[in-house]
Design an enzyme around this catalytic site. Sequence first.
Site, mmCIF file in Angstrom:
data_model
loop_
_atom_site.group_PDB
_atom_site.id
_atom_site.type_symbol
_atom_site.label_atom_id
_atom_site.label_comp_id
_atom_site.label_asym_id
_atom_site.label_seq_id
_atom_site.Cartn_x
_atom_site.Cartn_y
_atom_site.Cartn_z
ATOM 1 N N SER A 145 0.822 -1.215 0.000
ATOM 2 C CA SER A 145 0.000 0.000 0.000
ATOM 3 C C SER A 145 0.857 1.267 0.000
ATOM 4 C CB SER A 145 -0.891 0.042 1.239
ATOM 5 O OG SER A 145 -1.578 -1.150 1.396
ATOM 6 N N LEU A 146 1.786 1.349 0.960
ATOM 7 C CA LEU A 146 2.567 2.587 1.070
ATOM 8 C C LEU A 146 3.502 2.757 -0.129
ATOM 9 C CD1 LEU A 146 3.321 5.105 2.717
ATOM 10 C CD2 LEU A 146 5.052 3.725 3.892
ATOM 11 N N GLY A 147 4.122 1.671 -0.566
ATOM 12 C CA GLY A 147 5.043 1.745 -1.706
ATOM 13 C C GLY A 147 4.331 2.223 -2.963
ATOM 14 N N ALA A 174 -3.061 4.204 3.130
ATOM 15 C CA ALA A 174 -3.371 3.795 1.768
ATOM 16 C C ALA A 174 -3.874 2.363 1.781
ATOM 17 C CB ALA A 174 -2.122 3.887 0.901
ATOM 18 N N LYS A 227 4.923 7.065 17.006
ATOM 19 C CA LYS A 227 4.182 6.290 15.985
ATOM 20 C C LYS A 227 4.007 4.849 16.460
ATOM 21 C CE LYS A 227 2.307 5.283 11.970
ATOM 22 N NZ LYS A 227 2.989 4.718 10.839
ATOM 23 N N ASN A 270 -3.226 -1.035 15.576
ATOM 24 C CA ASN A 270 -3.082 -2.177 14.664
ATOM 25 C C ASN A 270 -3.604 -3.495 15.243
ATOM 26 O OD1 ASN A 270 -1.774 -0.027 13.437
ATOM 27 N ND2 ASN A 270 -0.275 -1.295 12.419
ATOM 28 N N ASN A 306 -10.193 1.712 11.205
ATOM 29 C CA ASN A 306 -9.622 2.517 12.294
ATOM 30 C C ASN A 306 -10.656 3.398 12.995
ATOM 31 O OD1 ASN A 306 -7.316 1.368 11.386
ATOM 32 N ND2 ASN A 306 -6.409 3.233 10.544
ATOM 33 N N GLU A 315 3.067 -7.583 11.422
ATOM 34 C CA GLU A 315 4.224 -6.925 12.043
ATOM 35 C C GLU A 315 4.134 -6.943 13.576
ATOM 36 O OE1 GLU A 315 5.979 -3.488 9.335
ATOM 37 O OE2 GLU A 315 3.902 -3.083 9.830
HETATM 38 O O1 KPL Z 1 0.287 3.125 10.314
HETATM 39 C C1 KPL Z 1 -0.831 2.731 10.267
HETATM 40 C C2 KPL Z 1 -1.029 1.305 9.887
HETATM 41 O O2 KPL Z 1 -2.116 0.913 9.505
HETATM 42 O O3 KPL Z 1 -0.029 0.561 9.963
HETATM 43 C C3 KPL Z 1 -1.966 3.633 10.675
HETATM 44 C C4 KPL Z 1 -1.443 5.029 10.916
HETATM 45 C C5 KPL Z 1 -2.595 3.093 11.917
HETATM 46 C C6 KPL Z 1 -3.009 3.832 9.610
HETATM 47 O O4 KPL Z 1 -3.817 2.740 9.399
#
Ligand code: KPL
Length: 321
Positions: free
Chosen positions: A11-13, A133, A197, A205, A215, A281
Site C-alpha cells: 500500500s505505502l510503496g 493507503a 508512531k 493495529n 480505524n 508486524e
Molecule cells: O500506520 C498505520 C497502519 O495501519 O499501519 C496507521 C497510521 C494506523 C493507519 O492505518
Amino acid sequence: MHRLAVMGGGSLGLLLAGKLAAAGLPAELWTRTEEQAARIAESGLTLEERDGSVAVRRIEAVPFEEVTPGFDGIVLIALKQTSMDGRLLRTLGRKLGMNAGTVLFQNGIGHVERVSGALPGRRLLAAVTTEAALRSGPSSVRHTGSGETWIGEWEPLSAASDKNGMADLISGVEQALKKAGFSASVSNEIRERMLRKLLINAVVNPLTALWRVPNGELTATPERRLAMDALFRETAGVLRQNGLHGAKDSELWEDVLRVCRATAANRSSMLQDVTAGRETEIDALNGAVCRMAAASGRDAPWNAAVTALVKAIQSPKERGV
Ligand code: KPL
C-alpha cells in the site's frame, strides 16, 4: 535532481511511487515479484486520490532481483519489517552504490539498526508517516488518509560524517515528498517520532486486526475504548522508560484519536495482513514493547496478550507450520 526508487509494492510503496510519478519526478518502483512489475509495466499504476479522482500513472517497475547494482540515487524503502530479512538486506547491500541514500519507512523499531549494519558507509534516514493507503490490486492503490511525514537522521552526525552529503539527502527527500503532495518535514528527533508512531500502531493495529474493524470504529463503543485505553497506558509507560519524552499522556492519547479520525475508513496494515493471510508486524510492534518491558524488569500483559492473540489468528497452513 536525484534519481528516486521506491522499494516495495504494498500500500505505502504504491502510494509513494504513484504520487512521485504523478508529480513528474524521476522515480522507479522496485517490486518483490516479477508478476507485479510486469503488471505495472503493462497497465500502469492506478492511483485513486483522496478526492476520488483516479489516474493511471506510467512508472518503470523493476523486480528487485533485477535492479542493476550500483544504484546511486535515493531509495525509499516501504517494505514491511517482516520482509526485511537477512537475505534481502544482503541483496540491497549489493544493489546500492556508496553514494546511495536510503530512507526507511517501516513501522515499529529495531529496523534502522539492522539496515545500517547491512549498508555500512551509506547515508541512511528514518521516516515516520501517518499517511494511509489501501492496495486494491498489484497495480492499484487508494489514498485513504492524509497524514504527516517526518524524516530525520537516526544518529546525530559524528565529526567524521559527511555533513554536506547528509544535508543534500535530507533536502532531496523533503523536496521530493513535498512535490509529490505529501506534508513532509525534517525532524531532529526522529527517534521520538518513531516511538510516538509505535505507540499509535501498538494500540490501533492489533485491536483493529482482532476486531476486524476500520480505524474509525475503534472508539465506537465504551468497551472498545476501555481496551484501547488500557493498551495505550501500558505501552506509553514502557516507551517512557525507553526514550519517549516531551509530550504529556493526554497529547499522546490525542495523537491516537487523531489518527483514528483521519484514517477512519482505513483498514490498518495489520488488519490488511490478517485478512490477506500474510504474516503481521506484531513482533516489531507489541512484541517489541514486550521486549523493552522485559529488559527494564517489568511486565506488559496487554501487549503480551494482543501479541499472542494476533499470532494465533493465522491458520497453521498460512504460517507454514
Ligand atoms: O500506520 C498505520 C497502519 O495501519 O499501519 C496507521 C497510521 C494506523 C493507519 O492505518
